[in-house]
Design a protein around this motif. Structure first.
Motif, mmCIF file in Angstrom:
data_model
loop_
_atom_site.group_PDB
_atom_site.id
_atom_site.type_symbol
_atom_site.label_atom_id
_atom_site.label_comp_id
_atom_site.label_asym_id
_atom_site.label_seq_id
_atom_site.Cartn_x
_atom_site.Cartn_y
_atom_site.Cartn_z
ATOM 1 N N VAL A 70 0.865 -1.181 0.000
ATOM 2 C CA VAL A 70 0.000 0.000 0.000
ATOM 3 C C VAL A 70 0.899 1.227 0.000
ATOM 4 O O VAL A 70 1.824 1.334 0.813
ATOM 5 C CB VAL A 70 -0.945 0.007 1.223
ATOM 6 N N MET A 71 0.613 2.140 -0.935
ATOM 7 C CA MET A 71 1.418 3.353 -1.086
ATOM 8 C C MET A 71 0.484 4.548 -1.132
ATOM 9 O O MET A 71 -0.525 4.520 -1.843
ATOM 10 C CB MET A 71 2.230 3.261 -2.381
ATOM 11 N N ASP A 72 0.820 5.569 -0.390
ATOM 12 C CA ASP A 72 0.008 6.778 -0.333
ATOM 13 C C ASP A 72 0.755 7.907 -1.029
ATOM 14 O O ASP A 72 1.986 7.927 -1.055
ATOM 15 C CB ASP A 72 -0.236 7.148 1.137
ATOM 16 N N GLY A 73 0.023 8.837 -1.623
ATOM 17 C CA GLY A 73 0.630 10.040 -2.177
ATOM 18 C C GLY A 73 1.159 9.913 -3.592
ATOM 19 O O GLY A 73 2.036 10.677 -3.983
ATOM 20 N N LEU A 74 0.644 8.979 -4.374
ATOM 21 C CA LEU A 74 1.063 8.841 -5.770
ATOM 22 C C LEU A 74 -0.039 9.329 -6.690
ATOM 23 O O LEU A 74 -1.223 9.161 -6.390
ATOM 24 C CB LEU A 74 1.326 7.367 -6.113
ATOM 25 N N SER A 75 0.359 9.918 -7.812
ATOM 26 C CA SER A 75 -0.638 10.179 -8.841
ATOM 27 C C SER A 75 -0.976 8.835 -9.479
ATOM 28 O O SER A 75 -0.183 7.891 -9.412
ATOM 29 C CB SER A 75 -0.099 11.147 -9.896
ATOM 30 N N TRP A 76 -2.158 8.735 -10.070
ATOM 31 C CA TRP A 76 -2.562 7.466 -10.675
ATOM 32 C C TRP A 76 -1.599 7.078 -11.795
ATOM 33 O O TRP A 76 -1.238 5.913 -11.943
ATOM 34 C CB TRP A 76 -3.994 7.542 -11.177
ATOM 35 N N HIS A 77 -1.119 8.060 -12.547
ATOM 36 C CA HIS A 77 -0.177 7.762 -13.635
ATOM 37 C C HIS A 77 1.124 7.173 -13.084
ATOM 38 O O HIS A 77 1.632 6.179 -13.603
ATOM 39 C CB HIS A 77 0.127 9.030 -14.440
ATOM 40 N N ARG A 78 1.645 7.780 -12.032
ATOM 41 C CA ARG A 78 2.890 7.280 -11.439
ATOM 42 C C ARG A 78 2.701 5.876 -10.881
ATOM 43 O O ARG A 78 3.571 5.018 -11.011
ATOM 44 C CB ARG A 78 3.352 8.232 -10.336
#
Length: 112
Positions: A70-78
């Protein structure tokens, strides 16, 4: 010769890497062959970009590893680019990327 104003200028391409893009919380579900270095190789893709996962769960089921990251703070593209890099790792069978907030709401509704 036509004046310079007559030349059509193409609209600028959207900057999908821009920091102002909306960020989301994503969950990667990875199934791979149980290789000793797989966890390091998978997490290294995040470390190379200066990212630390919020949550990592790994379970070995015989010859297969199941990883949930689980990763927080990413744009959907990234997040999609990282998922594609994970898919390209040797011994990775599948990578499923989903919005972790939507997945959490769906599992909470299934409980009731």
């Amino acid at each position: 010769m036509p004046p310079l104003e007559a030349v059509a200028i193409a609209p600028p391409r959207a900057d999908v890497w821009h920091a102002a893009n909306t960020h989301c919380r994503v969950q990667y579900q990875i199934v791979a062959e149980a290789e000793p270095d797989l966890l390091c190789r998978a997490l290294n893709l995040f470390a190379l970009q200066g990212l630390t996962p919020q949550q990592v769960h790994v379970e070995r089921l015989g010859d297969v590893l199941a990883l949930d990251i689980v990763m927080d703070g990413l744009s959907w593209h990234r997040a999609q680019v990282i998922a594609e890099k994970l898919r390209n790792l040797i011994s990775v069978c599948s990578v499923d990327l989903q919005d972790a907030d939507i997945a959490h709401v769906g599992s909470a509704q299934a409980v009731f």
